[in-house]
Design an enzyme around this catalytic site. Structure first.
Site, short mmCIF file in Angstrom:
data_model
loop_
_atom_site.label_atom_id
_atom_site.label_comp_id
_atom_site.label_asym_id
_atom_site.label_seq_id
_atom_site.Cartn_x
_atom_site.Cartn_y
_atom_site.Cartn_z
N PHE A 140 0.84 -1.21 0.00
CA PHE A 140 0.00 0.00 0.00
C PHE A 140 0.87 1.25 0.00
O PHE A 140 1.86 1.33 0.74
CB PHE A 140 -0.86 -0.04 1.26
CG PHE A 140 -1.81 1.11 1.41
CD1 PHE A 140 -3.05 1.09 0.78
CD2 PHE A 140 -1.49 2.20 2.20
CE1 PHE A 140 -3.94 2.15 0.93
CE2 PHE A 140 -2.37 3.26 2.36
CZ PHE A 140 -3.60 3.23 1.72
N ASN A 168 -3.54 2.28 10.66
CA ASN A 168 -4.20 2.66 9.40
C ASN A 168 -4.56 1.35 8.70
O ASN A 168 -3.78 0.81 7.93
CB ASN A 168 -3.27 3.51 8.52
CG ASN A 168 -3.95 3.86 7.20
OD1 ASN A 168 -5.17 3.75 7.07
ND2 ASN A 168 -3.17 4.28 6.23
N PRO A 169 -5.76 0.82 9.02
CA PRO A 169 -6.14 -0.50 8.51
C PRO A 169 -6.80 -0.40 7.13
O PRO A 169 -7.08 0.70 6.66
CB PRO A 169 -7.18 -0.94 9.55
CG PRO A 169 -7.87 0.35 9.90
CD PRO A 169 -6.82 1.45 9.81
#
Ligand SMILES: C[S@@+](CC[C@H](N)C(=O)[O-])C[C@H]1O[C@@H](n2cnc3c(N)ncnc32)[C@H](O)[C@@H]1O
Length: 287
Positions: free
Chosen positions: A92, A194-195
């Site tokens: 990510f 921060n999932p």
């Protein structure tokens, strides 16, 4: 060689990126030019004329970016706090909005000596490494479920050690596991997370759908499943006075604070906007 004005090359790049639907065409054009020239973006005005080879190189990056390859994949890094981390396929890309969550966390542990910090869902390791950089005395733990993300996190952690930062403790695991970091129960000063939080089925731009791993972006239960695990873990891990910050979808400015408030041990629950004013992260303290 026929040198050409950089300003015109940036204007042309901006036009191409705008037509391709890139959200911030001028910024991206300038960052590409800065990357090709090996200078900081703010110094571009000091480079009036460039060689045709530079124009060609900018053109090649712009072609890729117009195909909606993320800028960070093209330049190879993303920034957070005072550090950068390497990013690319399989991990990510850290986002600017997460800076605010980091700032809140650093402020909370300001003045606490040797704070224990846990970064749940670490991805590239960016939050854990930014904390370790800002607070060399902190003991920083980080976990992710994905072996590809962990490979990037390991690479970034090694680079930060080479740059003089303290090592972080990197783990492979599922934050749904109630025994994750059990040895730290009641000892942690700060939990950052921060999932994945975008509700499944939400349309996202090509940079996200084609390049961020899906399990890093989308979560079941309307985007709340992994956030629930993070709240459970934080309630268990935090010491009294310790704090929690979790990023969430902008549609969850009410739902996520409610989930946190439902855990009686978590107090002072507040929701915070991002740089564009949208609801973005929740914070709480362990009472
Ligand atoms: C949105 S990314 C955030 C990465 C990083 N914290 C950042 O801010 O750039 C979410 C990360 O959570 C990881 N993840 C998803 N579900 C998880 C779980 N159940 N346990 C641990 N990590 C998980 C994904 O692999 C991904 O790397």
């Amino acid at each position: 060689m026929n040198r050409q004005p950089l300003r015109l090359a940036i204007l042309e790049a901006t036009r191409i990126l705008e037509r391709a639907g890139v959200a911030s065409p001028r910024t991206d054009a300038e960052l590409i030019a800065a990357h090709v020239l090996g200078v900081e973006r703010g110094r571009l005005p000091l480079v009036p004329l460039v060689d045709p080879t530079v124009i060609d190189a900018i053109g090649q990056f712009v072609t890729q970016r117009a195909k909606r390859v993320p800028l960070q994949h093209l330049i190879g890094w993303a920034a957070m706090g005072d550090i950068t981390v390497d990013v690319g396929a399989g991990v990510f890309v850290p986002r600017p909005e997460t800076e605010l969550l980091l700032e809140w966390g650093l402020k909370l542990i300001d003045g606490r000596k040797f704070p224990v910090v846990v970064d749940l869902c670490t991805g590239s390791g960016v939050l854990a490494l930014a904390v370790a950089h800002a607070r060399p005395d902190a003991v920083v733990y980080a976990v992710d479920i994905d072996s590809n993300a962990l490979a990037w996190a390991r690479h970034n952690a090694e680079a930060r050690i080479a740059a003089g930062d303290t090592a972080i403790r990197l783990y492979s695991g599922d934050i749904a596991d109630g025994s994750m970091f059990a040895e730290l129960d009641g000892l942690v000063d700060l939990v950052l997370c921060n999932p994945p939080y975008v509700p499944e089925g939400t349309p996202v731009p090509p940079e996200v759908s084609d390049h961020d791993p899906a399990h890093a972006v989308f979560a079941p239960e309307g985007g709340l499943a992994v956030i629930r695990y993070a709240i459970d873990a934080a309630a268990r891990l935090l010491r009294r006075g310790g704090g929690l910050a979790i990023e969430h979808d902008d549609t969850h400015g009410t739902a996520v604070p409610e989930l946190v408030r439902a855990r009686r041990v978590l107090t002072d629950v507040q929701d915070h906007p991002d740089l564009t004013g949208r609801p973005r992260f929740v914070t709480a303290l362990r009472g």
